[in-house]
Structures are given as structure tokens and as C-alpha cells.
Design an enzyme around this catalytic site. Structure first.
Site, PDB file in Angstrom:
ATOM      1  N   GLU A  81     -12.923  24.556   3.319  1.00  0.00           N
ATOM      2  CA  GLU A  81     -13.998  23.598   3.572  1.00  0.00           C
ATOM      3  C   GLU A  81     -14.435  22.934   2.282  1.00  0.00           C
ATOM      4  O   GLU A  81     -14.412  23.537   1.208  1.00  0.00           O
ATOM      5  CB  GLU A  81     -15.186  24.316   4.204  1.00  0.00           C
ATOM      6  CG  GLU A  81     -14.824  24.905   5.544  1.00  0.00           C
ATOM      7  CD  GLU A  81     -16.033  25.315   6.363  1.00  0.00           C
ATOM      8  OE1 GLU A  81     -15.878  25.452   7.584  1.00  0.00           O
ATOM      9  OE2 GLU A  81     -17.124  25.496   5.805  1.00  0.00           O
ATOM     10  N   CYS A  95     -18.591  19.007  -3.207  1.00  0.00           N
ATOM     11  CA  CYS A  95     -18.614  20.436  -3.489  1.00  0.00           C
ATOM     12  C   CYS A  95     -17.257  21.000  -3.073  1.00  0.00           C
ATOM     13  O   CYS A  95     -16.941  21.040  -1.892  1.00  0.00           O
ATOM     14  CB  CYS A  95     -19.751  21.056  -2.681  1.00  0.00           C
ATOM     15  SG  CYS A  95     -19.867  22.824  -2.837  1.00  0.00           S
ATOM     16  N   CYS A 102     -12.886  34.490  -0.515  1.00  0.00           N
ATOM     17  CA  CYS A 102     -13.402  34.929  -1.821  1.00  0.00           C
ATOM     18  C   CYS A 102     -13.340  36.451  -1.888  1.00  0.00           C
ATOM     19  O   CYS A 102     -13.638  37.123  -0.908  1.00  0.00           O
ATOM     20  CB  CYS A 102     -14.845  34.455  -1.998  1.00  0.00           C
ATOM     21  SG  CYS A 102     -15.524  34.847  -3.628  1.00  0.00           S
ATOM     22  N   CYS A 106     -20.317  39.025  -2.266  1.00  0.00           N
ATOM     23  CA  CYS A 106     -21.762  38.981  -2.503  1.00  0.00           C
ATOM     24  C   CYS A 106     -22.442  39.101  -1.128  1.00  0.00           C
ATOM     25  O   CYS A 106     -22.011  38.462  -0.163  1.00  0.00           O
ATOM     26  CB  CYS A 106     -22.162  37.668  -3.161  1.00  0.00           C
ATOM     27  SG  CYS A 106     -21.355  37.384  -4.749  1.00  0.00           S
ATOM     28  N   CYS A 109     -23.579  35.899   0.971  1.00  0.00           N
ATOM     29  CA  CYS A 109     -22.673  34.756   1.137  1.00  0.00           C
ATOM     30  C   CYS A 109     -21.676  35.005   2.270  1.00  0.00           C
ATOM     31  O   CYS A 109     -21.047  36.058   2.341  1.00  0.00           O
ATOM     32  CB  CYS A 109     -21.926  34.522  -0.171  1.00  0.00           C
ATOM     33  SG  CYS A 109     -20.781  33.147  -0.087  1.00  0.00           S
ATOM     34  N   CYS A 324     -25.068  25.818   1.120  1.00  0.00           N
ATOM     35  CA  CYS A 324     -24.607  26.829   0.170  1.00  0.00           C
ATOM     36  C   CYS A 324     -24.412  28.179   0.849  1.00  0.00           C
ATOM     37  O   CYS A 324     -25.281  28.641   1.576  1.00  0.00           O
ATOM     38  CB  CYS A 324     -25.635  27.050  -0.931  1.00  0.00           C
ATOM     39  SG  CYS A 324     -26.095  25.576  -1.782  1.00  0.00           S
TER      40      CYS A 324
END
Ligand code: SAH
Length: 332
Positions: A81, A95, A102, A106, A109, A324
Site C-alpha cells: 500500500e 507515503c 514488517c 510494534c 501497528c 499511520c
């Protein structure tokens, strides 16, 4: 697609050919080699066969039309994305993602939840920018800023991220100045140190999110390997050697990292010239909720009283899951 391969293919051709190709891709923003009128037909056919510049993507536009999220399908079927934020003053920020998924996990996220699939190559990073550059061309607008704040950790894919930036930086191509790029990192020290050596004026952002190791470790497992002290040392070096401002990102999570005492600790830790804090109301992810606006306001006031520069992030694209920490691609 790989520009270095194209360059190889053209070793026997006159030099201006490669220039024409860069102009066609990055300035004229062609979507098919047949549009590259400066090139002979035989060459256009060859390029279309061997170096396709088609981008397979689907775009989603937010209700206020300020945010557009694109899902790009890569050659092996993985999806990533990328998000375009259109500001009032004609600034257009893309962005971009640096990895499929990932590995960092975290807690706040969503991308981390999908796990890590693979690194993106330089062209797959560039493709995200080109998709929106072509999109904006219809409105005679341009991309003005590129931030590595999408999926993944850019410094765990350092070589490809830098390669993409250098290509997009090239005066004969996309020609976006280094100062218009930002890399956001959880604080991978080697990445910060290597970036210093590049001698590029890139903006550095550190995902901090907690003012002490104990709390940060609870939110970000990577803090075990890269504790705050190490990160701050590397950041200080970056400021000294590169001379750019550094942004510390701080997600405001309800009843977790948003107390007065946290603001005071944070102020103490980052009270340095050229440092500033960007407060981000946490986007809910099933575990955490955002702090109230009153709490964010108070937090901001404490920081400002201590002489810290503070900005607050506008939350783009919530309704299309483009904000975010919301970037995740569900397997279909
Ligand atoms: N791995 C890098 C690049 C990703 S940037 C980094 O962490 O910096 C993604 C940004 O979105 C980071 O600042 C991250 O902390 C932030 N983010 C992640 N989850 C979020 C959430 N739930 N709400 C608001 N911001 C979030």
C-alpha cells in the site's frame, strides 16, 4: 523493471538514448513505451516486451478527497500500500512502503501483524511514486514530498531505499531534491550511520513513542537491540554532520504514554537544537485507543513550556484505512 538493466541494454546506443528514456519515464510520466515518441518504434516494442512500465494498482479516495490510497500488485502477487496526501497549498506527499509487511511487530501497528514477507526492490519503491505522479498529472500537479512511512522499516532495506532515492533525485529524471525526502525509522543505528555517509540532505524521523526504555520495550520489541541512549547518540551525530532538523514521532496512546510525567521525561530527553516532536493521535488497532484531545493539548503545553518545538499530525485517510499504522494487505 530495472534502470541499470536498461542502461546495459543501451551500452551500444548513443548516450542521449538513456537520457530520452529517463525523461519519458520520470518527466513525461508515460504509462506505455508506445507514448515515448522520441524513441524509434523498434525500440519502443523492445522496451514494452522487456521492461514493462505498467503499474497494476487500485486506488481508493477518501471522502474529503485529500487522501488516496493505492494497493499495488507486485510481480510475484504480493500487494503493498502507498498513500498520497494532498495538502491545501498544493503540496502533495507520497507515503511509500519499503517492505512487504514488517518484521518489527510494534504493538500499535497493524502492518506488523501481517508479518514480514520480503524487501521491495528499488523499482518497486519508485513505482509507488510514479503511480501518484501519473495520477496527479491529470490535475497538472506534482509530487512535492516523499516520506518512507508506509509499510516496513526502511533501514532494514537500506540499499534499495537509497538506490530509489538517488534515482528519484536524478536531475535528468524525476529531479526531486534530497530535502524533500524523509525516512522514518524505529532507530536502526547502522541505517542512521550509513545515511550520514551518503552526504544527502534527507530528513530523518525517529519513531520514539515512549520517553523511557521500560515503556518503549513494552511497545516496540526492537528497543531491546536499540535502546534509547544508542538511538539518541546516533541522532545527535546525524544532526551534527548533516545539519537537518530531526523529527521525533510520538503516538499518543490513551492511558499508556500520555501522562504529565511522560511529557516531562520526553522534554528532558530531546531538548536540543534542531529537534522537534510530532504528536500523533493513535489510530485504534483493537488494543490501543487515542488519547483525548484535551490530554494531547496538555501534553503539548508541557513540552512547549520546556522549550520543545511541537507539531501535531493531521490524520489523513482514516476512512480508507490509509492512516499511520493502518496499512495492511489482507490476503485475498
Ligand atoms: N518502520 C518505520 C517506518 C514506518 S512509519 C517507523 O516505524 O518509523 C509508520 C509510522 O506510523 C510510524 O511513525 C509509526 O510509529 C506510525 N504508526 C504506527 N502505528 C500507528 C498507529 N496505530 N497510530 C498512529 N501512528 C502509527
Amino acid at each position: 523493471m530495472d534502470l541499470t538493466l536498461i542502461q546495459k541494454l543501451f551500452e551500444k546506443e548513443p548516450k542521449y538514448r538513456f537520457k530520452q528514456i529517463k525523461k519519458a519515464i520520470f518527466q513525461d510520466l508515460i504509462q506505455d513505451w508506445q507514448e515515448a515518441a522520441a524513441l524509434p518504434l523498434s525500440l519502443r516494442n523492445k522496451l514494452n516486451k522487456e521492461f514493462s512500465i505498467k503499474i497494476f494498482a487500485k486506488a481508493f479516495v477518501s471522502k474529503d478527497k485529500k487522501t488516496i490510497k493505492a494497493i499495488i500488485v507486485l510481480k510475484d502477487g504480493f500487494k503493498i500500500e502507498t498513500v498520497l496526501m494532498r495538502h491545501k497549498d498544493k503540496r502533495n506527499t507520497v507515503c511509500v512502503s519499503s517492505q512487504v509487511g514488517c518484521p518489527l511487530k510494534c504493538l500499535f501497528c497493524v502492518t506488523g501483524k501481517m508479518g514480514f514477507k520480503r524487501n521491495l526492490d528499488a523499482w518497486e519503491i519508485i513505482e509507488q511514486v510514479l503511480f501518484f505522479a501519473r495520477y496527479l498529472k491529470k490535475d497538472k500537479e506534482k509530487i512535492t514530498n516523499i516520506v518512507f512511512m508506509g509499510m516496513g522499516e526502511p533501514f532494514l532495506n537500506y540499499q534499495n531505499v537509497i538506490k530509489a532515492i538517488k534515482i528519484l533525485n536524478d536531475k535528468e529524471g524525476f529531479s526531486l531534491g534530497a530535502r524533500h525526502f524523509s525516512i522514518s525509522t524505529v532507530g536502526i543505528i547502522e541505517g542512521i550511520e550509513n545515511l550520514i555517509k551518503e552526504k544527502l540532505q534527507i530528513n530523518l524521523a525517529i519513531s520514539l513513542h515512549a520517553p523511557n526504555d521500560e515503556l518503549r520495550l513494552k511497545l516496540m520489541p526492537i528497543n531491546e537491540k536499540y535502546p534509547l541512549k544508542k538511538i539518541l547518540n546516533a541522532t545527535e551525530n546525524y544532526v551534527k554532520r548533516v545539519g537537518r532538523r530531526v523529527m521525533f514521532e510520538y503516538i499518543m496512546i490513551k492511558d499508556l504514554n500520555d501522562f504529565e510525567e511522560h511529557a516531562k521525561q520526553l522534554a528532558k530527553m530531546i531538548k536540543k537544537p534542531l529537534y522537534f516532536v510530532n504528536l500523533i493521535p493513535c489510530n485504534p488497532n483493537g488494543i490501543f485507543k487515542p488519547s483525548s484531545s484535551l490530554k494531547i493539548k496538555k501534553f503539548k503545553e508541557i513540552l512547549e513550556k520546556q522549550g520543545i518545538n511541537v507539531t501535531q499530525r493531521y490524520n489523513f485517510g482514516k476512512d480508507i484505512q490509509g492512516a499511520c499504522g493502518q496499512l495492511v494487505v489482507k490476503e485475498s
